[in-house]
Design an enzyme around this catalytic site. Sequence first.
Site, PDB file in Angstrom:
ATOM      1  N   ARG A  60       0.846  -1.201   0.000  1.00 49.85           N
ATOM      2  CA  ARG A  60       0.000   0.000   0.000  1.00 49.85           C
ATOM      3  C   ARG A  60       0.878   1.247   0.000  1.00 49.85           C
ATOM      4  NH1 ARG A  60      -1.763   2.049   4.590  1.00 49.85           N
ATOM      5  NH2 ARG A  60      -2.398   0.099   5.545  1.00 49.85           N
ATOM      6  N   TYR A 113     -12.446  18.386 -16.199  1.00 48.04           N
ATOM      7  CA  TYR A 113     -12.943  17.014 -16.321  1.00 48.04           C
ATOM      8  C   TYR A 113     -14.142  16.805 -15.389  1.00 48.04           C
ATOM      9  CZ  TYR A 113     -12.956  11.933 -16.063  1.00 48.04           C
ATOM     10  OH  TYR A 113     -13.329  10.620 -16.088  1.00 48.04           O
ATOM     11  N   ASP A 185      -3.647  19.300 -14.786  1.00 48.69           N
ATOM     12  CA  ASP A 185      -4.000  17.963 -15.284  1.00 48.69           C
ATOM     13  C   ASP A 185      -3.526  17.883 -16.729  1.00 48.69           C
ATOM     14  OD1 ASP A 185      -5.266  15.768 -16.469  1.00 48.69           O
ATOM     15  OD2 ASP A 185      -7.078  15.959 -15.247  1.00 48.69           O
ATOM     16  N   LYS A 210      -5.417   6.782 -19.706  1.00 49.48           N
ATOM     17  CA  LYS A 210      -5.631   7.256 -21.061  1.00 49.48           C
ATOM     18  C   LYS A 210      -4.357   7.061 -21.886  1.00 49.48           C
ATOM     19  CE  LYS A 210      -9.542   8.484 -19.235  1.00 49.48           C
ATOM     20  NZ  LYS A 210      -9.707   9.810 -18.687  1.00 49.48           N
TER      21      LYS A 210
HETATM   22  C1  LIG Z   1     -10.136  10.284 -17.489  1.00 53.92           C
HETATM   23  C2  LIG Z   1      -9.667  11.566 -16.944  1.00 53.92           C
HETATM   24  C3  LIG Z   1      -9.496  11.743 -15.554  1.00 53.92           C
HETATM   25  C4  LIG Z   1      -9.856  10.665 -14.558  1.00 53.92           C
HETATM   26  O1  LIG Z   1      -9.042   9.542 -14.677  1.00 53.92           O
HETATM   27  P1  LIG Z   1      -9.480   8.054 -14.237  1.00 53.92           P
HETATM   28  O2  LIG Z   1      -8.242   7.282 -14.483  1.00 53.92           O
HETATM   29  O3  LIG Z   1     -10.636   7.649 -15.068  1.00 53.92           O
HETATM   30  O4  LIG Z   1      -9.837   8.130 -12.786  1.00 53.92           O
HETATM   31  C5  LIG Z   1      -9.014  12.954 -15.114  1.00 53.92           C
HETATM   32  N1  LIG Z   1      -8.723  13.959 -15.961  1.00 53.92           N
HETATM   33  C6  LIG Z   1      -8.879  13.834 -17.294  1.00 53.92           C
HETATM   34  C7  LIG Z   1      -8.539  14.976 -18.178  1.00 53.92           C
HETATM   35  C8  LIG Z   1      -9.362  12.639 -17.828  1.00 53.92           C
HETATM   36  O5  LIG Z   1      -9.515  12.523 -19.156  1.00 53.92           O
END
Ligand SMILES: *Cc1c(COP(=O)(O)O)cnc(C)c1O
Length: 394
Positions: A60, A113, A185, A210
Amino acid sequence: MNDHGNPKDATLAVWAGEEGPLWENATQVPVVHSVSFGYDDLEHWAQIGRGEISGHIYSRNSNPTVRVFEEKICRLERAQAATAFASGMAAISNTLFTLLAPGDRIVSIKDGYGGTNKIFQEFLPRFNITVTLCDTTDQGAIEAAVSQGCRVLYLESPTNPTMKIVDIARLAAAAHRAGALVVVDNTFATPVNQKPLELGADLVLHSATKYLGGHADALGGAVCGPRDHIRRIFHFREINGAALDPMAAYLLLRGMKTLPLRIERQNQSAIQIARYLQSHSAVEQVFYPGLDSHPQHAIARQQMKGFGGMFAFSVKGGYEAVKQFLPRLRYAHRAANLGAVETIVGPPATTSHVELSSRERAAMGIPENLVRYSVGIEDPADLIADLKQALKSI
Ligand SMILES: *Cc1c(COP(=O)(O)O)cnc(C)c1O
């Protein structure tokens, strides 16, 4: 590790964190599923526990496979340190809850997001944290909001789904004048196309689910930045438990080896397809920061090396036309994710913004006839031909 000179992204993507020596001379990173790590020497064990020497105690907190993933994203973002999470949302929520305290204020944009927006609207206010969401493209309004004082400026660029661009360097400077931390982000751009830390951000976040992973087969997240901030966020995560699974870490770091190759292809394909759609009579508007017609194209050119594999377009004939044409695409998953080797399409009305009413979507500037397109690594000529035959139905 011993770097010769200043390795570029394509080299770091392959080698960073994997210079070895690996277990039993393996050339590939072993997936260490062990929950705990045992020590005969109690003094040695205690020193690892106190963080005085490197090593692992319990997965963890840290794990050798996860560690390689952290090192790879850290090096690609040119950061001092990184820590990994079970998902992108875990990275975002753990970072915000580490940095913010009751009475604080956070400034961000309206086009963030969907999940991040939920944290802003639903959870942070419960802890008496004030959230100010500004018009995404009104850099002056964001500067003004920041100058009134805040703990964190939280940005995303390009945004989902209409691909708006925020001026990271300009807003980071404004935030630093106000004594705020800047968090970006970078999921859509990836470090290959944009390096927020070099533009002045303090911390950069990812949904590794992604583009970093790139194969839509593992969830994960990461935050990168200066050692002391990352240590605090790591501490919050190790106690709150949103640890990345070692198997997911392995899949993600394997995917990351081809990140620069994939992004290069996706950058090239996206501009070709966006230009094709722009000239198509069934298409109303194309939202892609690489097009000259994009309102923030100049900012995008300044802060991005490539414009990415994501775009959106609106079709004539409303949502009915979208319903007609999407099922006809041969080379696309109709799904909610993005950033994979396969092309993925979906209307925001059924994916990222499904919880909103059509009026709320309209207020956010998201028309019902919009389609989000995540370009895969297929041959762009095939993707264009596919769009051409599908759009005939409109
Ligand atoms: C998908 C996404 C997230 C969240 O990510 P997860 O892995 O699905 O929790 C955050 N920011 C952006 C820009 C995203 O495309």
